[in-house]
Design an enzyme around this catalytic site. Structure first.
Site, PDB file in Angstrom:
ATOM      1  N   CYS A   2       7.514  24.656 -41.299  1.00 45.01           N
ATOM      2  CA  CYS A   2       6.294  24.139 -40.684  1.00 45.01           C
ATOM      3  C   CYS A   2       5.530  25.240 -39.950  1.00 45.01           C
ATOM      4  O   CYS A   2       6.132  26.131 -39.354  1.00 45.01           O
ATOM      5  CB  CYS A   2       6.627  23.051 -39.681  1.00 45.01           C
ATOM      6  SG  CYS A   2       7.650  21.753 -40.367  1.00 45.01           S
ATOM      7  N   ARG A  27       4.786  30.233 -45.465  1.00 44.13           N
ATOM      8  CA  ARG A  27       6.016  29.741 -44.840  1.00 44.13           C
ATOM      9  C   ARG A  27       6.638  28.594 -45.641  1.00 44.13           C
ATOM     10  O   ARG A  27       7.801  28.268 -45.443  1.00 44.13           O
ATOM     11  CB  ARG A  27       5.717  29.257 -43.411  1.00 44.13           C
ATOM     12  CG  ARG A  27       5.191  30.357 -42.505  1.00 44.13           C
ATOM     13  CD  ARG A  27       4.605  29.772 -41.241  1.00 44.13           C
ATOM     14  NE  ARG A  27       5.627  29.236 -40.365  1.00 44.13           N
ATOM     15  CZ  ARG A  27       6.149  29.890 -39.334  1.00 44.13           C
ATOM     16  NH1 ARG A  27       5.747  31.111 -39.053  1.00 44.13           N
ATOM     17  NH2 ARG A  27       7.067  29.327 -38.574  1.00 44.13           N
ATOM     18  N   TRP A  74       6.941  21.079 -43.710  1.00 43.16           N
ATOM     19  CA  TRP A  74       7.991  21.208 -44.722  1.00 43.16           C
ATOM     20  C   TRP A  74       8.974  20.080 -44.416  1.00 43.16           C
ATOM     21  O   TRP A  74       9.633  20.091 -43.374  1.00 43.16           O
ATOM     22  CB  TRP A  74       8.665  22.576 -44.611  1.00 43.16           C
ATOM     23  CG  TRP A  74       9.642  22.848 -45.700  1.00 43.16           C
ATOM     24  CD1 TRP A  74       9.356  23.314 -46.954  1.00 43.16           C
ATOM     25  CD2 TRP A  74      11.063  22.697 -45.649  1.00 43.16           C
ATOM     26  NE1 TRP A  74      10.518  23.444 -47.678  1.00 43.16           N
ATOM     27  CE2 TRP A  74      11.581  23.075 -46.909  1.00 43.16           C
ATOM     28  CE3 TRP A  74      11.960  22.255 -44.662  1.00 43.16           C
ATOM     29  CZ2 TRP A  74      12.944  23.033 -47.208  1.00 43.16           C
ATOM     30  CZ3 TRP A  74      13.310  22.221 -44.958  1.00 43.16           C
ATOM     31  CH2 TRP A  74      13.791  22.609 -46.215  1.00 43.16           C
ATOM     32  N   ASN A  98       7.350  21.823 -35.010  1.00 46.89           N
ATOM     33  CA  ASN A  98       8.173  22.588 -35.961  1.00 46.89           C
ATOM     34  C   ASN A  98       9.587  22.575 -35.405  1.00 46.89           C
ATOM     35  O   ASN A  98       9.788  22.897 -34.235  1.00 46.89           O
ATOM     36  CB  ASN A  98       7.632  24.030 -36.052  1.00 46.89           C
ATOM     37  CG  ASN A  98       8.547  24.946 -36.847  1.00 46.89           C
ATOM     38  OD1 ASN A  98       9.446  24.492 -37.548  1.00 46.89           O
ATOM     39  ND2 ASN A  98       8.322  26.237 -36.727  1.00 46.89           N
ATOM     40  N   GLY A  99      10.566  22.189 -36.230  1.00 47.33           N
ATOM     41  CA  GLY A  99      11.954  22.123 -35.763  1.00 47.33           C
ATOM     42  C   GLY A  99      12.548  20.766 -36.092  1.00 47.33           C
ATOM     43  O   GLY A  99      12.009  20.042 -36.939  1.00 47.33           O
ATOM     44  N   GLU A 483      21.939  38.280 -56.475  1.00 49.08           N
ATOM     45  CA  GLU A 483      20.526  38.344 -56.093  1.00 49.08           C
ATOM     46  C   GLU A 483      19.617  38.061 -57.305  1.00 49.08           C
ATOM     47  O   GLU A 483      18.619  37.343 -57.189  1.00 49.08           O
ATOM     48  CB  GLU A 483      20.233  39.720 -55.472  1.00 49.08           C
ATOM     49  CG  GLU A 483      18.774  40.054 -55.217  1.00 49.08           C
ATOM     50  CD  GLU A 483      18.073  39.137 -54.226  1.00 49.08           C
ATOM     51  OE1 GLU A 483      18.712  38.215 -53.699  1.00 49.08           O
ATOM     52  OE2 GLU A 483      16.865  39.331 -54.019  1.00 49.08           O
ATOM     53  N   LYS A 487      16.949  35.037 -57.443  1.00 50.45           N
ATOM     54  CA  LYS A 487      15.505  35.242 -57.701  1.00 50.45           C
ATOM     55  C   LYS A 487      15.054  34.363 -58.859  1.00 50.45           C
ATOM     56  O   LYS A 487      14.020  33.726 -58.788  1.00 50.45           O
ATOM     57  CB  LYS A 487      15.193  36.704 -58.054  1.00 50.45           C
ATOM     58  CG  LYS A 487      15.259  37.720 -56.952  1.00 50.45           C
ATOM     59  CD  LYS A 487      14.092  37.696 -55.992  1.00 50.45           C
ATOM     60  CE  LYS A 487      14.403  36.846 -54.800  1.00 50.45           C
ATOM     61  NZ  LYS A 487      15.069  37.454 -53.690  1.00 50.45           N
ATOM     62  N   GLU A 490      15.035  30.551 -57.952  1.00 50.29           N
ATOM     63  CA  GLU A 490      14.067  30.079 -56.971  1.00 50.29           C
ATOM     64  C   GLU A 490      12.629  30.104 -57.475  1.00 50.29           C
ATOM     65  O   GLU A 490      11.843  29.247 -57.085  1.00 50.29           O
ATOM     66  CB  GLU A 490      14.203  30.783 -55.619  1.00 50.29           C
ATOM     67  CG  GLU A 490      13.865  32.234 -55.584  1.00 50.29           C
ATOM     68  CD  GLU A 490      14.099  32.852 -54.207  1.00 50.29           C
ATOM     69  OE1 GLU A 490      13.968  32.162 -53.198  1.00 50.29           O
ATOM     70  OE2 GLU A 490      14.392  34.057 -54.160  1.00 50.29           O
ATOM     71  N   HIS A 506      38.051  34.129 -65.916  1.00 50.90           N
ATOM     72  CA  HIS A 506      38.767  33.126 -65.121  1.00 50.90           C
ATOM     73  C   HIS A 506      38.017  31.805 -65.056  1.00 50.90           C
ATOM     74  O   HIS A 506      38.242  31.013 -64.142  1.00 50.90           O
ATOM     75  CB  HIS A 506      39.044  33.697 -63.727  1.00 50.90           C
ATOM     76  CG  HIS A 506      39.824  34.968 -63.789  1.00 50.90           C
ATOM     77  ND1 HIS A 506      41.175  34.978 -64.067  1.00 50.90           N
ATOM     78  CD2 HIS A 506      39.436  36.264 -63.700  1.00 50.90           C
ATOM     79  CE1 HIS A 506      41.585  36.239 -64.109  1.00 50.90           C
ATOM     80  NE2 HIS A 506      40.559  37.035 -63.894  1.00 50.90           N
ATOM     81  N   LYS A 606       9.626  29.879 -46.366  1.00 49.71           N
ATOM     82  CA  LYS A 606       9.839  31.311 -46.167  1.00 49.71           C
ATOM     83  C   LYS A 606      10.805  31.563 -45.006  1.00 49.71           C
ATOM     84  O   LYS A 606      11.685  32.398 -45.093  1.00 49.71           O
ATOM     85  CB  LYS A 606       8.500  31.990 -45.899  1.00 49.71           C
ATOM     86  CG  LYS A 606       8.588  33.499 -45.689  1.00 49.71           C
ATOM     87  CD  LYS A 606       8.997  34.201 -46.967  1.00 49.71           C
ATOM     88  CE  LYS A 606       9.202  35.687 -46.800  1.00 49.71           C
ATOM     89  NZ  LYS A 606      10.026  36.235 -47.890  1.00 49.71           N
TER      90      LYS A 606
HETATM   91  C1  F6R Z   1      15.417  34.424 -51.272  1.00 49.87           C
HETATM   92  C2  F6R Z   1      15.074  34.327 -49.868  1.00 49.87           C
HETATM   93  C3  F6R Z   1      16.006  33.637 -48.958  1.00 49.87           C
HETATM   94  C4  F6R Z   1      16.111  34.387 -47.621  1.00 49.87           C
HETATM   95  C5  F6R Z   1      16.947  33.573 -46.624  1.00 49.87           C
HETATM   96  C6  F6R Z   1      17.162  34.325 -45.319  1.00 49.87           C
HETATM   97  O1  F6R Z   1      14.441  35.103 -51.994  1.00 49.87           O
HETATM   98  O2  F6R Z   1      14.038  34.779 -49.447  1.00 49.87           O
HETATM   99  O3  F6R Z   1      17.262  33.466 -49.540  1.00 49.87           O
HETATM  100  O4  F6R Z   1      16.673  35.639 -47.856  1.00 49.87           O
HETATM  101  O5  F6R Z   1      16.311  32.360 -46.367  1.00 49.87           O
HETATM  102  O6  F6R Z   1      15.960  34.558 -44.660  1.00 49.87           O
HETATM  103  P1  F6R Z   1      15.846  35.662 -43.560  1.00 49.87           P
HETATM  104  O7  F6R Z   1      16.102  36.965 -44.217  1.00 49.87           O
HETATM  105  O8  F6R Z   1      14.431  35.547 -43.054  1.00 49.87           O
HETATM  106  O9  F6R Z   1      16.858  35.365 -42.498  1.00 49.87           O
END
Ligand code: F6R
Length: 611
Positions: A2, A27, A74, A98-99, A483, A487, A490, A506, A606
Site C-alpha cells: 500500500c 510498490r 494491496w 498501510n500495514g 533466482e 524471476k 514472478e 533424488h 515491491k
Molecule cells: C523478487 C523480489 C523479492 C524481494 C523480497 C525481499 O524479484 O523482488 O523476492 O527480493 O521481497 O525484498 P527486500 O529485498 O526489499 O527485503
C-alpha cells in the site's frame, strides 16, 4: 505494498494526489482511492484495479478541495474491490492505512456491539470507526488519535482527515514507513505525508522520516510531531535527494529492462565505495564492530535478497572460514534460532522495510547480536536500526522483480567477506589485492553479458510455451538457479523451480520430459564437469536443455542443447554477478512473449511490509 499520500495544500489536490499514487505504483496495488475535504464534507472516490480506473471515476465525478488523502491498496483482508479500497470513512473522518491491524476482529466486534456499521471487509476500517467514536464523544482530533493509537496492535502508517477541520491531517507510524514533507520555501505554505520520498519527489525535497511510534499533526503552515509517549519532539528535516526522474523509464520499455541495463554502472558505483583502487584493498565504512572476533554469522533475508545471502555464504565460509547460518526471514524467528551472545547477524534487503526481515533484525538485536545491514534504501527502517550499515548504491529500484539490487548486494557481500577474511588473518595482502582486482572486473563483464540480450530475446519463444521450467546450478550457481526460477515465475507466471544440479537424481528428474525446458547455469571452472554430468542425465531422458556458460563451456558441452547463451569468461568470484544478467534477461523476454505486466506482475508488491 500500500502507498499513502496526503496533502494539506493551498490549491486543488486531487490531481496531485493521483500523481503521487502513480509514483508509488511500483510498490504493487490492486485498487486505489482518495478523499478530499470540500465545504465541510468528505468527498471520496475509489476504484478497483489500476489508477486509470480511479482517474476515470474522477473525470466523471471530480473531487474538489485543497486537503486530501489517497491510497493504493494491496489487498490483505478482503478482496480488491472498490468497497474495500481506501480511504475508509465515517461521517466524521477518513483514513488511509498501510500495514495490518492484527486485533481488528476484536475491535470490530466491540464497535459493532455499539451499533456501528461497517461497509468493508478490511482490517483498516476499524481505525476510522474508533477515531470517529472518540470525536462523537466530544474529543478533538488530537485527543481522538492519541487515545486510539495505543489500542491498535500490528503495523500501521496512517493518514487521517477530519470533516470539521479543513486545515488538518494527522499521520502516524508504527512498523510501516511514513514521511512528512515540508512545502518548498518561498512558496505558498503546504505540507505533505507520503509512504516514501519518491511519492513526494515533485512536491518537495524537504522531508522528515517519522520514527517508530511517532504521530504528527499536520497543518498547512507546519507540523508538530509527537513520540510514542505523546511528548512533542523535533525530528531532523533532510534533503530527500529523491528525483522524480528516477521514476521515469527513459528510452526503455520497462523499468525492469532499464534496471537490468543499469547494472554495470550501479555495480561500479557500489564497488567504488567499498574498494580502494590505489592499493587494491577493501575499505569498509568506519565501524565499531570488530570483524576479527566474529565466530559465527547469521544471514537473514527474503526472496532475491535471500539468494544473494546464499551466494555470500560460500564467500564467508571460503575466505573468512566463518560458519554461516542462513534462513528466510519468515521462518527464522519461529524456529527459536540459537544466537550466541556477541554474534554478528547480517540482514539483506533492497527496500529496508520488509516486515519479516525487520522483525528478524529486532529479534536478533534483542538477543545480543550485532546488526549488519546491506540495504539499498539508506533512509529505511533497517538502515536506521543497523550497527553496521552497508549501503548498496543501486538507486531506486522500481520494477517489482529485483535485478540491480541483487548484483549490488553481491558486490557489497563479496567486499565484506574479503574484509572479514583480512581481519581474521585468513587472506594475505596479495590475496586481498587479487580479490579486489577480480571484483573490479565485474562492471565490464556485466556489459559483455548484456551484449547477448538479442540472442536471449531470440530464444525466449522456446521457453514461453512451457508449463514448467527447471533451473540447475552447483555451488554458488545453485542460488542463481533459484533466482532464475523466481524471476521467471514472478513475471511470466510460468511454474519454475531451481535445484542444486546434484539433487536432480533424488526426485526432480522424474519431472523431465520433452515439454520441460531445463536451464543449466554452468560457467567453466572446478564444478563444470559435475554439472555437465547432471545435464547429460537430463538430456538422456528427453530433457530440453538451455546451457548458459562461457565459450569454453559451450564448446565442451553445448552440442545437443536446444539453445545456448554465451557469457564472457570470468573469475568464479564474479560469476554470480555476471550470470545474473542472462537469467534476468531470459525471464524478461519470456514475459514479453507472454504479454504479462512486467513491472507490476499480478499479486506482487515491491516492498512487503506485512508479515
Ligand atoms: C523478487 C523480489 C523479492 C524481494 C523480497 C525481499 O524479484 O523482488 O523476492 O527480493 O521481497 O525484498 P527486500 O529485498 O526489499 O527485503
Amino acid at each position: 505494498m500500500c502507498g499513502i499520500i496526503g496533502i494539506v495544500g493551498s490549491a486543488s489536490v486531487a490531481d496531485r494526489l493521483v500523481d503521487g499514487l502513480r509514483r508509488m505504483e511500483y510498490r504493487g496495488y490492486d485498487s486505489a482511492g482518495l478523499c478530499t475535504l470540500h465545504e465541510g464534507t468528505l468527498v471520496r472516490r475509489r476504484a478497483e484495479g489500476k489508477l486509470a480506473n480511479l482517474a476515470r471515476v474522477l473525470e466523471a465525478d471530480p473531487a474538489p478541495g485543497h486537503v486530501g488523502i489517497a491510497h493504493t491498496r494491496w489487498a490483505t483482508h478482503g478482496a480488491p474491490t472498490a468497497a474495500n479500497a481506501h480511504p475508509h470513512a465515517t461521517g466524521e473522518v477518513a483514513i488511509v492505512h498501510n500495514g495490518i491491524i492484527e486485533n481488528f476482529k476484536e475491535l470490530r466486534a466491540e464497535l459493532a456491539a455499539q451499533g456501528r456499521l461497517f461497509e468493508s471487509e478490511t482490517d483498516s476500517e476499524v481505525v476510522a470507526h474508533l477515531i470517529s467514536a472518540e470525536i462523537e464523544r466530544g474529543a478533538d482530533p488530537l485527543e481522538a488519535v492519541r487515545d486510539v493509537l495505543p489500542r491498535l496492535r500490528g503495523a500501521f502508517a496512517l493518514a487521517i482527515a477530519f470533516r470539521q477541520h479543513p486545515d488538518l491531517l494527522i499521520g502516524a507510524r508504527l512498523g510501516s514507513p511514513l514521511v512528512l514533507g515540508y512545502g518548498p520555501e518561498g512558496e505558498e505554505p503546504e505540507m505533505y505525508l507520503g509512504s516514501d520520498a519518491l511519492a513526494l519527489a515533485p512536491l518537495t525535497q524537504r522531508i522528515t522520516y517519522l520514527e517508530e511510534g511517532d504521530w504528527v499533526v499536520v497543518r498547512r503552515d507546519g507540523a508538530q510531531i509527537y513520540d510514542s509517549e505523546n511528548n512533542p519532539v523535533t525530528r531532523e528535516i533532510r534533503a530527500s535527494g529523491a528525483s522524480a526522474a528516477a521514476v521515469e523509464k527513459g528510452n526503455y520499455r520497462h523499468f525492469m529492462q532499464k534496471e537490468i541495463y543499469e547494472q554495470p554502472t550501479v555495480v561500479a558505483q557500489t564497488l567504488a565505495s567499498y574498494l580502494r583502487r590505489s592499493d587494491n584493498s577493501v575499505a569498509l565504512p568506519q565501524m565499531d564492530v570488530d570483524l576479527s572476533q566474529v565466530r559465527r554469522l547469521t544471514i537473514v533475508a527474503c526472496g532475491t535478497s535471500f539468494y544473494a545471502g546464499m551466494v555470500a555464504k560460500y564467500w564467508f565460509e571460503q575466505f573468512a572460514r566463518v560458519p554461516v547460518d542462513i534462513d528466510v526471514a519468515s521462518e527464522f524467528r519461529y524456529r527459536e534460532p540459537v544466537l550466541e551472545e556477541g554474534g554478528l547477524a547480517l540482514f539483506i534487503s533492497q527496500s529496508g522495510e520488509t516486515a519479516d526481515t525487520l522483525a528478524a533484525l529486532r529479534h536478533c538485536k534483542a538477543n545480543g547480536q550485532t546488526i549488519a545491514v546491506v540495504v539499498n534504501v539508506p533512509t529505511s527502517t533497517m538502515a536506521r536500526e543497523a550497527d553496521l550499515l552497508l549501503p548498496t548504491h543501486a538507486g531506486p529500484e522500481i520494477g517489482v522483480a529485483s535485478t540491480k539490487a541483487f548484483t549490488c548486494q553481491l558486490a557489497v557481500l563479496a567486499a565484506l567477506a574479503a574484509h572479514m577474511a583480512v581481519k581474521k588473518g585468513r587472506l594475505t595482502r596479495d590475496e586481498e589485492s587479487l580479490i579486489v582486482r577480480h571484483l573490479l572486473e565485474a562492471p565490464a563483464a556485466l556489459n559483455a553479458a548484456l551484449d547477448h540480450d538479442e540472442d536471449i530475446a531470440a530464444m525466449a519463444p522456446l521457453i514461453a510455451p512451457a508449463r514448467d521450467v527447471l533451473y540447475l546450478g552447483r555451488g554458488q550457481d545453485y542460488p542463481l538457479a533459484l533466482e532464475g526460477a523466481l524471476k521467471l515465475k514472478e513475471i511470466s507466471y510460468i511454474h519454475a523451480e531451481g535445484y542444486a544440479a546434484g539433487e536432480m537424481k533424488h526426485g526432480p528428474i522424474a519431472l523431465i520430459d520433452e515439454a520441460v525446458p531445463v536451464v543449466v547455469i554452468a560457467p567453466s571452472g572446478p564444478l563444470f564437469e559435475k554439472t555437465v554430468s547432471n545435464m547429460e542425465e537430463v538430456r538422456a531422458r528427453g530433457g530440453q536443455v538451455v546451457l548458459i556458460s562461457d565459450a569454453k563451456g559451450l564448446e565442451a558441452a553445448g552440442e545437443g542443447c536446444i539453445a545456448t547463451i554465451e557469457m564472457p569468461v570470468v573469475h568464479p568470484l564474479i560469476a554470480p554477478l555476471v550470470y545474473a544478467v542472462p537469467v534476468q534477461l531470459l525471464a524478461y523476454h519470456v514475459a514479453l512473449v507472454k504479454g504479462t505486466d512486467v513491472d507490476q506482475p499480478r499479486n506482487l508488491a515491491k516492498s512487503v511490509t506485512v508479515e
